[in-house]
Design a protein around this motif. Sequence first.
Motif, mmCIF file in Angstrom:
data_model
loop_
_atom_site.group_PDB
_atom_site.id
_atom_site.type_symbol
_atom_site.label_atom_id
_atom_site.label_comp_id
_atom_site.label_asym_id
_atom_site.label_seq_id
_atom_site.Cartn_x
_atom_site.Cartn_y
_atom_site.Cartn_z
ATOM 1 N N VAL A 1 6.729 -12.583 -0.795
ATOM 2 C CA VAL A 1 7.348 -12.050 -2.016
ATOM 3 C C VAL A 1 7.187 -10.538 -2.160
ATOM 4 N N LEU A 2 6.524 -9.892 -1.185
ATOM 5 C CA LEU A 2 6.305 -8.450 -1.325
ATOM 6 C C LEU A 2 7.383 -7.657 -0.590
ATOM 7 N N ASP A 3 7.590 -6.424 -1.053
ATOM 8 C CA ASP A 3 8.571 -5.568 -0.387
ATOM 9 C C ASP A 3 7.923 -4.682 0.668
ATOM 10 N N GLY A 4 6.616 -4.470 0.551
ATOM 11 C CA GLY A 4 5.937 -3.581 1.496
ATOM 12 C C GLY A 4 4.469 -3.945 1.587
ATOM 13 N N ALA A 5 3.782 -3.353 2.562
ATOM 14 C CA ALA A 5 2.351 -3.646 2.701
ATOM 15 C C ALA A 5 1.607 -2.404 3.157
ATOM 16 N N VAL A 6 0.354 -2.297 2.682
ATOM 17 C CA VAL A 6 -0.565 -1.283 3.201
ATOM 18 C C VAL A 6 -1.558 -2.052 4.059
ATOM 19 N N VAL A 7 -1.586 -1.732 5.364
ATOM 20 C CA VAL A 7 -2.499 -2.445 6.263
ATOM 21 C C VAL A 7 -3.731 -1.574 6.459
ATOM 22 N N VAL A 8 -4.888 -2.117 6.093
ATOM 23 C CA VAL A 8 -6.135 -1.332 6.163
ATOM 24 C C VAL A 8 -6.880 -1.695 7.444
ATOM 25 N N PHE A 9 -7.357 -0.665 8.160
ATOM 26 C CA PHE A 9 -8.129 -0.888 9.393
ATOM 27 C C PHE A 9 -9.513 -0.275 9.248
ATOM 28 N N ASP A 10 -10.476 -0.874 9.933
ATOM 29 C CA ASP A 10 -11.826 -0.336 9.968
ATOM 30 C C ASP A 10 -11.832 0.795 11.001
ATOM 31 N N GLY A 11 -12.245 2.009 10.590
ATOM 32 C CA GLY A 11 -12.208 3.185 11.470
ATOM 33 C C GLY A 11 -13.126 3.086 12.671
ATOM 34 N N VAL A 12 -14.057 2.106 12.673
ATOM 35 C CA VAL A 12 -14.934 1.906 13.835
ATOM 36 C C VAL A 12 -14.313 0.875 14.763
ATOM 37 N N ALA A 13 -13.791 -0.210 14.185
ATOM 38 C CA ALA A 13 -13.334 -1.348 15.000
ATOM 39 C C ALA A 13 -11.856 -1.267 15.382
ATOM 40 N N VAL B 1 8.484 -7.141 6.693
ATOM 41 C CA VAL B 1 7.929 -6.332 5.600
ATOM 42 C C VAL B 1 7.603 -4.926 6.113
ATOM 43 N N PRO B 2 8.211 -3.870 5.543
ATOM 44 C CA PRO B 2 7.857 -2.499 5.935
ATOM 45 C C PRO B 2 6.393 -2.218 5.597
ATOM 46 N N ARG B 3 5.708 -1.430 6.454
ATOM 47 C CA ARG B 3 4.286 -1.189 6.129
ATOM 48 C C ARG B 3 3.827 0.218 6.488
ATOM 49 N N ILE B 4 2.739 0.626 5.829
ATOM 50 C CA ILE B 4 2.049 1.865 6.208
ATOM 51 C C ILE B 4 0.607 1.476 6.530
ATOM 52 N N CYS B 5 -0.042 2.250 7.395
ATOM 53 C CA CYS B 5 -1.421 1.925 7.790
ATOM 54 C C CYS B 5 -2.392 2.917 7.168
ATOM 55 N N PHE B 6 -3.589 2.418 6.846
ATOM 56 C CA PHE B 6 -4.648 3.278 6.307
ATOM 57 C C PHE B 6 -5.905 3.011 7.130
ATOM 58 N N VAL B 7 -6.306 4.010 7.952
ATOM 59 C CA VAL B 7 -7.529 3.856 8.753
ATOM 60 C C VAL B 7 -8.694 4.250 7.848
ATOM 61 N N ASN B 8 -9.474 3.234 7.482
ATOM 62 C CA ASN B 8 -10.532 3.387 6.469
ATOM 63 C C ASN B 8 -11.899 3.578 7.150
ATOM 64 N N THR C 1 11.328 0.845 11.826
ATOM 65 C CA THR C 1 11.385 1.514 13.129
ATOM 66 C C THR C 1 10.276 2.558 13.270
ATOM 67 N N LEU C 2 9.630 2.935 12.165
ATOM 68 C CA LEU C 2 8.431 3.800 12.236
ATOM 69 C C LEU C 2 7.379 3.259 11.263
ATOM 70 N N VAL C 3 6.119 3.473 11.604
ATOM 71 C CA VAL C 3 5.026 3.044 10.719
ATOM 72 C C VAL C 3 4.079 4.231 10.502
ATOM 73 N N PRO C 4 4.107 4.835 9.290
ATOM 74 C CA PRO C 4 3.215 5.969 9.020
ATOM 75 C C PRO C 4 1.745 5.534 8.987
ATOM 76 N N VAL C 5 0.859 6.370 9.568
ATOM 77 C CA VAL C 5 -0.581 6.063 9.569
ATOM 78 C C VAL C 5 -1.336 7.163 8.825
ATOM 79 N N LEU C 6 -2.139 6.747 7.828
ATOM 80 C CA LEU C 6 -2.959 7.697 7.058
ATOM 81 C C LEU C 6 -4.426 7.367 7.295
ATOM 82 N N CYS C 7 -5.311 8.240 6.790
ATOM 83 C CA CYS C 7 -6.724 7.946 7.039
ATOM 84 C C CYS C 7 -7.580 8.373 5.850
ATOM 85 N N GLY C 8 -8.838 7.899 5.835
ATOM 86 C CA GLY C 8 -9.740 8.242 4.737
ATOM 87 C C GLY C 8 -10.957 7.350 4.715
#
Length: 701
Positions: free
Chosen positions: A108-120, A138-145, A262-269
């Motif tokens: 039911v969602l239009d988008g997703a933020v996929v969170v990753f562990d910055g070590v693993a 589902v379009p998504r953006i990544c957040f390296v946490n 066709t592209l997936v933006p990756v952010l970090c923090g």
Amino acid sequence: MPRQYPIEKVRDFGIIAHIDAGKTTTSERVLFYTGVSHKIGEVHEGATVMDWMEQERERGITITSAATTCFWIPTYAKGNKELEHRFNIIDTPGHIDFTVEVKRSLRVLDGAVVVFDGVAGVEPQSETNWHYADEYKVPRICFVNKLDRTGASFDFSFNSILERLTPNAVALQIPIGLENDFEGVIDLLTMKAIRFEGEHGEHIVESEIPENLKDEAAKRRHILIEKIVERDDTLMAMYLEGKEPELDALKAVLRKATIENTLVPVLCGSALKNKGVQLMLDAVIDYLPSPMDLPPVKGIHPKTHEEIERHPKDDEPLAALAFKVATDPFVGTLTYFRVYSGTMKRGSYIANTTKDSQERVSRIVRMHANHREEVEEIYAGDLGALVGLKNTTTGDTLADPEQPIILETITFPEPVISVRIEPKTKADQEKMGVALHRLAEEDPTFRVAGDMETGETIISGMGELHLEILVDRMKREFNVEANVGRPQVAYKETIKREGEGEGKYIRQSGGRGQYGHAKIRVEPLERGAGFEFVDAVKGGAIPKEFIAPIEKGIKETMEKGILAGYPIIDLKVTLYDGSFHEVDSSEFAFKIAGSMALQEAAKQAKLMLLEPIMKVQVIVPPDFLGDVTGDISSKRGKIKAMGERGSVRLVDANIPLSEMFGYSTTLRSMTQGRGSFTMEFSHYEEMPQNVAQAVIEGKKK
């Protein structure tokens, strides 16, 4: 009440990740910065808003997906209220046993933020969730946490996304420093260093990029710009002439490419250290779609079965999907829904087109985790919950009774593990029935069945933890004490080759007799193909009205099993001949004939047992690697791959579920408490003869 936020300013998105990647911590920061909560709840203190169940707080993991609504003005808008957006967020669990929550949320969602562990970097459950997101496009953006953790590496995590999930990932930011020296991020589009100051990182300070990172940033920006301009001919032409496109043009193309997957933006923090979360929220506005940006939702007309489209407009006929049912101690049943078109109004009547029934909308609430706000109506593109619906379950479509539509439903994986459960006292007996019924309504991967022979109740689910938590909830929420048996594996039966069988049921007893006669052919299908029934009877050898009873008899026998009492799967049955009696034939006789024919054909086609195989990843210090791999082999496991992550070793293996009970204890004692593992269902596979024999004999005792 008029709509407060135009639909272009609505974002429905979820936060998904592997267990322990920091998903709930990220959600808590989102609630804090958007002003929903006035203090930050921490997972390790058991004080989070989104993880509100007692079991979640004790274990520090998310079990149910929590929905919430909040508002955000992008940081670059400097407080301009006109640019405020409404966010409907779902925080989902990472543990494989609660996979149902992720799947139904993504539907039911239009988008997703996929969170990753910055070590693993990418972990097994991140892959599974990523594939679910692919399935629903589902379009998504990544957040390296967690870039503040010892051993954190943005490059390692980013490369694991490129290698294991998608080659289309593009880095929009790189970190300034790592581990204890992690200070902030560099925005590669604006080429500014951004730091987060103040007690909770609420003050965002822009400055020049540090000297030692200028070359690295320039190199990364060059890659980013090239990836973006490749997606647009006009920008490409400008770029080849040596002109740099403007920031707004680059962002617009990146947005379009993200929505098209066709592209997936990756952010970090680091969510825990309050760094980078606000920029992730800006990216949700900039790159994830509003309901308007996606194609209209498709469904079918319940009577004519023709395809219909519904656009995300408030004045279109109502079409909504119920994606979750929860039992609330204060208001009773809550049905979460997403409105795709039209408006859901209090006091109106709606049709449940999946069940062909009507429901009255008595109360509508907007959810803030487990707090509720009563509203009069909910518009296209929004999420809400209805109180006290009678027959609606997960995956049902709610629509305008005058203009019905059925939307695509949600498919869930089959349970792989069962336990027997019995109430401790007579008083618990009635309460247990009600509690199990309620829990099964909430969770489509949880099944309750009675064993006819022993009169016991059997509950089935996705894993040991899944069932453990359901039994725990039964105790706490419904005050039912129960004894639980040993876990049982959900084996299946199937056939190896083709076979034929004949079933003849003839009974003569004074007066009218019984006559049914059917001949069938069986052949194996691919794994996961299910059951196929073909009616190939020529020349009316069996009248039409007796075909369905034959199929019913076959299906019932498949459910009961023939070899060891487990369901038969992946089978094609062709009914090709038979005969009938003018007077004595009946539906009952043909049902039994169908069942007899299948039993004979299946024995000829060589029945075998299948067992569930689990995809297991073990994380272990190098000193214990030999012991762990030896143990996996002794469990009939097949090692697929071995790798390193920092100072630990990874072992990927496929192991039969029956060998995995109590594995956490074995692994702890083997590795002095330092090993850990994740496990998820992979596929069904034929069992070795000697093991199958033991299972069959055990079942007969």
